[in-house]
Scaffold this active site. Structure first.
Site, PDB file in Angstrom:
ATOM      1  N   GLY A   1      -0.755  -3.270   5.619  1.00  0.00           N
ATOM      2  CA  GLY A   1      -0.694  -4.597   6.218  1.00  0.00           C
ATOM      3  C   GLY A   1      -1.950  -5.373   5.919  1.00  0.00           C
TER       4      GLY A   1
ATOM      5  N   THR B   1       0.888  -1.160   0.000  1.00  0.00           N
ATOM      6  CA  THR B   1       0.000   0.000   0.000  1.00  0.00           C
ATOM      7  C   THR B   1       0.916   1.197   0.000  1.00  0.00           C
ATOM      8  OG1 THR B   1      -1.923  -0.963   1.159  1.00  0.00           O
ATOM      9  CG2 THR B   1      -1.478   1.309   1.633  1.00  0.00           C
TER      10      THR B   1
HETATM   11  N1  ASP Z   1      -3.781  -2.835   3.924  1.00  0.00           N
HETATM   12  C1  ASP Z   1      -4.003  -3.185   2.552  1.00  0.00           C
HETATM   13  C2  ASP Z   1      -5.293  -3.942   2.423  1.00  0.00           C
HETATM   14  O1  ASP Z   1      -5.551  -4.804   3.234  1.00  0.00           O
HETATM   15  C3  ASP Z   1      -2.916  -3.957   1.946  1.00  0.00           C
HETATM   16  C4  ASP Z   1      -1.541  -3.633   2.441  1.00  0.00           C
HETATM   17  O2  ASP Z   1      -1.289  -2.579   2.960  1.00  0.00           O
HETATM   18  O3  ASP Z   1      -0.649  -4.461   2.307  1.00  0.00           O
HETATM   19  O4  ASP Z   1      -6.003  -3.708   1.493  1.00  0.00           O
END
Ligand code: ASP
Length: 324
Positions: free
Chosen positions: A242, A190
């Site tokens: 995350g 992200t």
């Molecule tokens: N937090 C994001 C989601 O769950 C993905 C990420 O940040 O890795 O969509």
């Protein structure tokens, strides 16, 4: 008597001039995602690309703050650069859904007014963060999804692109490899930014393609105000990355702000305590956060997190791995 009065006036004027010179601190922190990122599993060209991308986004956002611009403009500028960069999971370079398409989520929040805008499930908007900002500033709503959000984008003259524009060869390869597996794993990432401007205002923005192989219109934490994205001048600005499902259940960004507001917990401690709750549930990830004094924290419980910061006191850094 007149002499004393004039001296008094001169002293006040001198003091005001001095105060104008002593600028309030300002700062920008950005991230490009947390995950299983180690020096060993990162190809040199990927490492170079990620560092250069973070550097470019940092400069774009910091230039806004340096000129006396707002924290909102700074976080939007930084996130747009990361959305356009194929090295990160947002905009171009987003991970793909189970159907092999890109579905993008984003949010932005103004710590001065608590104004917020958020979008999810976009397929054709080149820069989702700018649509989130329009939702905040030009609509009576906070969160718009899918076709409705794109219909609103048309009224705002935002740039539309084909869905294929977001799909890079590397993401397509990863998708093909994952498709054959029963348990495809959860590659993610992200991008986000938090900023403190010279007027003392905080802002936060986050943008993502979400999790690879997501299904059924899945939405993660990034576009949910108070979870992946939050800003309040009274406490802090936060942008998360995350495993979204766990971040949602832990209400991450607002949990940090709440600890500061209700218990007087300092930013760094609050951020670590909240991230520990994510871990206790079985999730992982990281976040960047900034308070109104310019305190920065960038904790993560994955092996790495793409991250960078620059402060008006001259300190700055770009890091990808744990001991970096
Ligand atoms: N937090 C994001 C989601 O769950 C993905 C990420 O940040 O890795 O969509």
């Amino acid at each position: 008597m007149r002499f004393f009065f004039r001296t008094f006036l001169l002293l006040i004027a001198g003091n005001l001039a001095l105060q104008a010179q002593v600028k309030r601190p300002f700062a920008l922190v950005i991230h490009g995602g947390a995950g299983a990122i180690t020096k060993e599993n990162t190809a040199p060209e990927k490492e170079r690309g990620a560092r250069a991308g973070l550097e470019k986004a940092l400069q774009a956002g910091y230039a806004v703050l340096e000129k006396g611009g707002t924290s909102l403009d700074a976080v939007e500028a930084a996130v747009r650069v990361l959305e356009d960069d194929p090295n990160f999971n947002a905009g171009v370079g987003a991970v793909l859904t189970a159907e092999g398409t890109a579905e993008l989520d984003s949010a932005i929040m103004d710590g001065r007014t608590l104004g917020a805008g958020s979008v999810a499930g976009l397929r054709h908007i080149k820069n989702p963060v700018s649509l989130a900002r329009r939702v905040m500033e030009k609509s009576p709503h906070v969160m718009l999804i899918g076709e409705g959000a794109e219909a609103f984008a048309k009224t705002q003259g935002l740039t539309f692109v084909e869905n294929a524009t977001f799909i890079t060869p590397a993401r397509l390869e990863a998708w093909k490899r994952a498709k054959g597996k029963a348990q495809p794993g959860n590659p993610k990432g992200t991008v986000g930014a938090v900023a403190l401007d010279q007027a003392g205002n905080l802002a936060a923005a986050t943008s993502t393609g979400g999790m690879m192989m997501k299904k059924w219109g899945r939405v993660g934490d990034a576009p949910i105000i108070g979870i992946g994205t939050y800003a309040d001048n009274a406490t802090c600005a936060v942008s998360c990355t995350g495993w979204g499902e766990f971040f949602i259940r832990t209400v991450v960004a607002h949990d940090i702000a709440a600890q500061m507001a209700y218990a007087g917990t300092p930013l760094t401690k609050a951020a670590i305590q909240t991230l520990d709750k994510v871990k206790a549930l079985g999730g992982d990830g990281g976040l960047i956060a900034l308070d109104a004094k310019g305190t920065i924290t960038m904790p993560f419980n994955t092996s790495g997190m793409f991250r960078a910061f620059k402060k008006s006191d001259g300190t700055q850094g770009v890091s990808l791995f744990r001991n970096d």
